[in-house]
Scaffold this motif. Sequence first.
Motif, short mmCIF file in Angstrom:
data_model
loop_
_atom_site.label_atom_id
_atom_site.label_comp_id
_atom_site.label_asym_id
_atom_site.label_seq_id
_atom_site.Cartn_x
_atom_site.Cartn_y
_atom_site.Cartn_z
N ALA A 34 0.82 -1.21 0.00
CA ALA A 34 0.00 0.00 0.00
C ALA A 34 0.86 1.27 0.00
CB ALA A 34 -0.93 0.00 1.21
N GLY A 35 2.18 1.13 -0.06
CA GLY A 35 3.05 2.29 -0.14
C GLY A 35 3.73 2.69 1.16
N LEU A 66 -2.63 8.61 2.08
CA LEU A 66 -2.26 7.24 1.74
C LEU A 66 -2.96 6.25 2.68
CD1 LEU A 66 -0.44 5.52 -0.12
CD2 LEU A 66 1.34 5.71 1.63
N GLU A 67 -3.03 6.61 3.96
CA GLU A 67 -3.69 5.73 4.93
C GLU A 67 -5.18 5.59 4.64
OE1 GLU A 67 -3.06 4.87 9.51
OE2 GLU A 67 -3.83 6.89 9.17
N ALA A 68 -5.83 6.66 4.23
CA ALA A 68 -7.25 6.58 3.89
C ALA A 68 -7.48 5.62 2.73
CB ALA A 68 -7.79 7.97 3.55
N THR A 69 -6.60 5.66 1.75
CA THR A 69 -6.69 4.74 0.62
C THR A 69 -6.45 3.31 1.09
OG1 THR A 69 -5.95 6.45 -0.92
CG2 THR A 69 -5.71 4.16 -1.64
N TYR A 70 -5.46 3.12 1.95
CA TYR A 70 -5.16 1.79 2.50
C TYR A 70 -6.34 1.24 3.30
CZ TYR A 70 -3.43 -1.44 6.06
OH TYR A 70 -3.28 -2.51 6.91
N LEU A 71 -6.91 2.06 4.16
CA LEU A 71 -8.02 1.60 5.01
C LEU A 71 -9.23 1.15 4.20
CD1 LEU A 71 -7.81 4.21 7.91
CD2 LEU A 71 -7.14 1.80 7.98
N ALA A 72 -9.41 1.73 3.02
CA ALA A 72 -10.55 1.37 2.16
C ALA A 72 -10.19 0.30 1.13
CB ALA A 72 -11.06 2.63 1.45
N SER A 73 -8.97 -0.22 1.17
CA SER A 73 -8.50 -1.12 0.12
C SER A 73 -8.98 -2.56 0.31
CB SER A 73 -6.97 -1.12 0.07
OG SER A 73 -6.43 -1.79 1.19
N PHE A 80 -7.83 -8.58 7.22
CA PHE A 80 -8.56 -8.61 8.49
C PHE A 80 -9.79 -9.51 8.45
CE2 PHE A 80 -5.92 -4.96 9.10
CZ PHE A 80 -5.71 -4.92 10.47
N GLU A 81 -10.11 -10.05 7.29
CA GLU A 81 -11.31 -10.88 7.17
C GLU A 81 -11.23 -12.12 8.06
OE1 GLU A 81 -13.87 -13.24 3.74
OE2 GLU A 81 -12.27 -11.87 3.16
N GLY A 82 -12.21 -12.28 8.91
CA GLY A 82 -12.26 -13.45 9.79
C GLY A 82 -11.31 -13.42 10.96
N VAL A 83 -10.57 -12.34 11.14
CA VAL A 83 -9.60 -12.25 12.24
C VAL A 83 -10.32 -11.67 13.47
CG1 VAL A 83 -7.45 -11.17 13.02
CG2 VAL A 83 -7.70 -11.91 10.64
#
Length: 101
Positions: A34-35, A66-73, A80-83
Amino acid sequence: MKTIQLRRYTLVDGEYDAFVAWWESTMPKVRPAAGFAIEFAYGLRESNEFVWAVSAEGDQEAFLALEATYLASPGRAAAFEGVPQRVAGYDIRFADFVASA
Protein backbone atom coordinates in the motif's frame (compact mmCIF):
# COMPACT_ATOMS: atom_id res chain seq x y z
CA MET A 1 11.05 13.58 3.76
CA LYS A 2 9.11 10.79 5.37
CA THR A 3 6.49 10.66 8.09
CA ILE A 4 6.58 8.02 10.80
CA GLN A 5 3.58 6.83 12.75
CA LEU A 6 4.20 5.03 16.05
CA ARG A 7 1.55 2.41 16.86
CA ARG A 8 1.32 0.98 20.39
CA TYR A 9 -1.26 -1.72 21.09
CA THR A 10 -2.40 -3.34 24.30
CA LEU A 11 -3.50 -6.82 23.31
CA VAL A 12 -6.48 -8.82 24.53
CA ASP A 13 -5.39 -11.16 27.33
CA GLY A 14 -4.30 -14.53 25.95
CA GLU A 15 -3.98 -13.26 22.36
CA TYR A 16 -0.32 -12.22 22.30
CA ASP A 17 1.04 -15.21 20.36
CA ALA A 18 -1.89 -15.32 17.93
CA PHE A 19 -1.62 -11.58 17.25
CA VAL A 20 2.14 -11.70 16.67
CA ALA A 21 1.79 -14.70 14.32
CA TRP A 22 -0.95 -12.95 12.35
CA TRP A 23 0.98 -9.65 12.24
CA GLU A 24 4.19 -11.35 11.03
CA SER A 25 2.36 -13.20 8.27
CA THR A 26 0.25 -10.25 7.16
CA MET A 27 1.56 -6.73 7.76
CA PRO A 28 4.94 -7.12 6.00
CA LYS A 29 2.95 -7.90 2.84
CA VAL A 30 -0.05 -5.60 3.15
CA ARG A 31 1.49 -2.34 4.34
CA PRO A 32 4.38 -2.19 1.82
CA ALA A 33 1.99 -3.10 -1.00
CA ALA A 34 0.00 0.00 0.00
CA GLY A 35 3.05 2.29 -0.14
CA PHE A 36 4.22 2.14 3.47
CA ALA A 37 7.48 0.94 5.02
CA ILE A 38 7.59 -0.85 8.34
CA GLU A 39 10.33 0.74 10.42
CA PHE A 40 10.32 -1.76 13.30
CA ALA A 41 8.06 -3.99 15.38
CA TYR A 42 8.55 -5.20 18.95
CA GLY A 43 6.43 -7.27 21.27
CA LEU A 44 6.44 -6.81 25.03
CA ARG A 45 5.12 -10.14 26.26
CA GLU A 46 5.23 -9.22 29.98
CA SER A 47 2.90 -6.25 29.50
CA ASN A 48 0.89 -7.78 26.62
CA GLU A 49 1.87 -4.94 24.26
CA PHE A 50 2.94 -4.66 20.65
CA VAL A 51 4.74 -1.56 19.39
CA TRP A 52 5.58 -0.82 15.79
CA ALA A 53 6.24 2.06 13.44
CA VAL A 54 5.14 2.53 9.88
CA SER A 55 6.30 5.28 7.53
CA ALA A 56 5.48 6.83 4.21
CA GLU A 57 7.16 9.38 2.01
CA GLY A 58 5.94 12.95 2.40
CA ASP A 59 4.37 14.96 5.19
CA GLN A 60 1.57 14.02 7.60
CA GLU A 61 -1.08 15.13 5.13
CA ALA A 62 0.36 12.79 2.48
CA PHE A 63 0.56 9.98 5.04
CA LEU A 64 -3.09 10.46 6.03
CA ALA A 65 -4.19 10.46 2.38
CA LEU A 66 -2.26 7.24 1.74
CA GLU A 67 -3.69 5.73 4.93
CA ALA A 68 -7.25 6.58 3.89
CA THR A 69 -6.69 4.74 0.62
CA TYR A 70 -5.16 1.79 2.50
CA LEU A 71 -8.02 1.60 5.01
CA ALA A 72 -10.55 1.37 2.16
CA SER A 73 -8.50 -1.12 0.12
CA PRO A 74 -9.46 -4.70 -0.72
CA GLY A 75 -5.99 -5.82 0.46
CA ARG A 76 -6.58 -4.51 3.95
CA ALA A 77 -10.10 -5.93 4.05
CA ALA A 78 -8.74 -9.35 3.09
CA ALA A 79 -5.99 -9.12 5.73
CA PHE A 80 -8.56 -8.61 8.49
CA GLU A 81 -11.31 -10.88 7.17
CA GLY A 82 -12.26 -13.45 9.79
CA VAL A 83 -9.60 -12.25 12.24
CA PRO A 84 -10.94 -11.84 15.80
CA GLN A 85 -10.37 -8.58 17.66
CA ARG A 86 -7.05 -9.01 19.42
CA VAL A 87 -6.31 -5.38 20.24
CA ALA A 88 -7.90 -4.15 23.48
CA GLY A 89 -6.54 -0.61 23.17
CA TYR A 90 -4.20 1.43 21.08
CA ASP A 91 -2.24 4.66 20.98
CA ILE A 92 -1.33 5.87 17.49
CA ARG A 93 0.68 9.05 17.00
CA PHE A 94 3.05 10.68 14.58
CA ALA A 95 6.69 10.68 15.73
CA ASP A 96 9.28 13.41 15.36
CA PHE A 97 12.76 12.38 14.28
CA VAL A 98 15.31 13.22 16.95
CA ALA A 99 18.56 11.34 16.23
CA SER A 100 20.00 8.09 14.98
CA ALA A 101 22.80 6.10 16.51
